[in-house]
Design a protein around this motif. Structure first.
Motif, PDB file in Angstrom:
ATOM      1  N   VAL A 296      -9.132  -4.755  -7.270  1.00 43.53           N
ATOM      2  CA  VAL A 296     -10.180  -3.972  -6.624  1.00 43.53           C
ATOM      3  C   VAL A 296     -10.674  -2.945  -7.628  1.00 43.53           C
ATOM      4  CG1 VAL A 296     -10.810  -2.462  -4.713  1.00 43.53           C
ATOM      5  CG2 VAL A 296      -9.116  -4.269  -4.342  1.00 43.53           C
TER       6      VAL A 296
ATOM      7  N   GLU B 137     -15.829  -0.535  -5.052  1.00 42.63           N
ATOM      8  CA  GLU B 137     -15.978  -1.884  -4.503  1.00 42.63           C
ATOM      9  C   GLU B 137     -15.393  -1.954  -3.096  1.00 42.63           C
ATOM     10  OE1 GLU B 137     -15.307  -6.405  -6.202  1.00 42.63           O
ATOM     11  OE2 GLU B 137     -13.728  -4.927  -6.558  1.00 42.63           O
TER      12      GLU B 137
ATOM     13  N   LEU C 117      -8.805   4.954  -3.159  1.00 43.95           N
ATOM     14  CA  LEU C 117      -8.772   3.653  -2.500  1.00 43.95           C
ATOM     15  C   LEU C 117      -8.432   3.866  -1.032  1.00 43.95           C
ATOM     16  CD1 LEU C 117      -8.752   0.520  -2.489  1.00 43.95           C
ATOM     17  CD2 LEU C 117      -6.330   0.637  -3.104  1.00 43.95           C
TER      18      LEU C 117
ATOM     19  N   ALA D 122     -13.131   3.105  -3.357  1.00 40.44           N
ATOM     20  CA  ALA D 122     -12.998   1.664  -3.131  1.00 40.44           C
ATOM     21  C   ALA D 122     -12.364   1.445  -1.766  1.00 40.44           C
ATOM     22  CB  ALA D 122     -12.140   1.032  -4.221  1.00 40.44           C
TER      23      ALA D 122
END
Length: 252
Positions: A26, A30, A167, A199
């Protein structure tokens, strides 16, 4: 350097391999959706990444460093935040208090037995800003346990984002929501993530949500990765159609 990199990640319980030799990458900014039929290993993979279960084999790297073996709390401090399939709020605290706890957890002064008034005021102000972003500032003083299911899910998202993650692991964020609430949540997440480098790794059964949010889709089946690519490519993959959607059916 990828933000998250899982290599050969495997989890076995006896002879059962819930996750087997899975590789996932990852990148910053994204949105990657993780899909698959029931029992495919999605939740176990999430638990491996988030430090809730111990791997049998493989490696997890986050921001360039090996992190497999670290606790969930340690991973949170490094910038990995998570929501849960079953709502995990403090039901007897207010919505504001739930989010303020997340804000405080990221402050250097979190270990002090007593907070100064200025710190209390600053964390309250920041928590209110996160609630405004998810449209819940008017419910700040309501008990979390008295919110509708949809608003509880939004509060969880505010809590996760208040930890300022690099994340964000979203586990079924629209589960139990109405069609209208689901579409609103998809648009909200798009807005929140726009122009950020956060992300997202997303587990979601609702394919409208998946195709509405994901830049890339990873498909698991029986613990193994069977596809990894752009949404349209995965959607047209006959192996995915057979394993996940059923022969002859394509997601819309």
């Amino acid at each position: 350097m990828s933000l998250l990199e899982c290599t050969g990640l495997t989890k076995k319980w006896g002879a059962l391999a819930a996750v087997s030799q899975v590789d996932i990458v990852v990148e910053a900014g994204e949105v990657v959706a993780l899909i698959g039929p029931n029992g495919a290993g999605k939740s176990t993979l999430f638990d491996l990444i988030a430090g809730r279960v111990t791997k049998t084999a493989g490696a997890v790297s986050f921001r360039g460093d090996r992190v497999d073996g670290l606790s969930a709390a340690a991973l949170t401090r490094l910038g990995l935040s998570r929501t849960y399939q079953i709502t995990a709020l403090f039901p007897n605290l207010t919505v504001l208090e739930n989010v303020r706890l997340a804000v405080q957890a990221c402050k250097p002064a979190r270990r002090r037995p007593l907070f100064s008034k200025s710190l209390h005021d600053s964390t309250t102000s920041e928590a209110l800003q996160w609630l405004a972003k998810v449209g819940l500032n008017a419910r700040a003083n309501a008990l979390a346990g008295q919110l509708s299911h949809g608003d509880q899910r939004l509060t969880e998202i505010a809590v996760a984002l208040a930890m300022r993650p690099k994340l964000l692991l979203l586990d079924e964020p629209t589960q139990g929501m109405s069609v209208e609430e689901t579409r609103g949540t998809v648009e909200l997440l798009k807005s929140l993530l726009k122009d950020t480098d956060i992300a997202v790794l997303l587990v979601e059964h609702d394919l409208e949500v998946v195709f509405g949010l994901a830049h890339r889709i990873v498909v698991l089946d029986r613990g193994r990765k069977i596809a990894d690519g752009l949404p349209d490519t995965v959607k047209a993959d006959p192996v995915v159609q057979q394993a996940y959607l059923g022969a002859g059916h394509v997601a819309h």
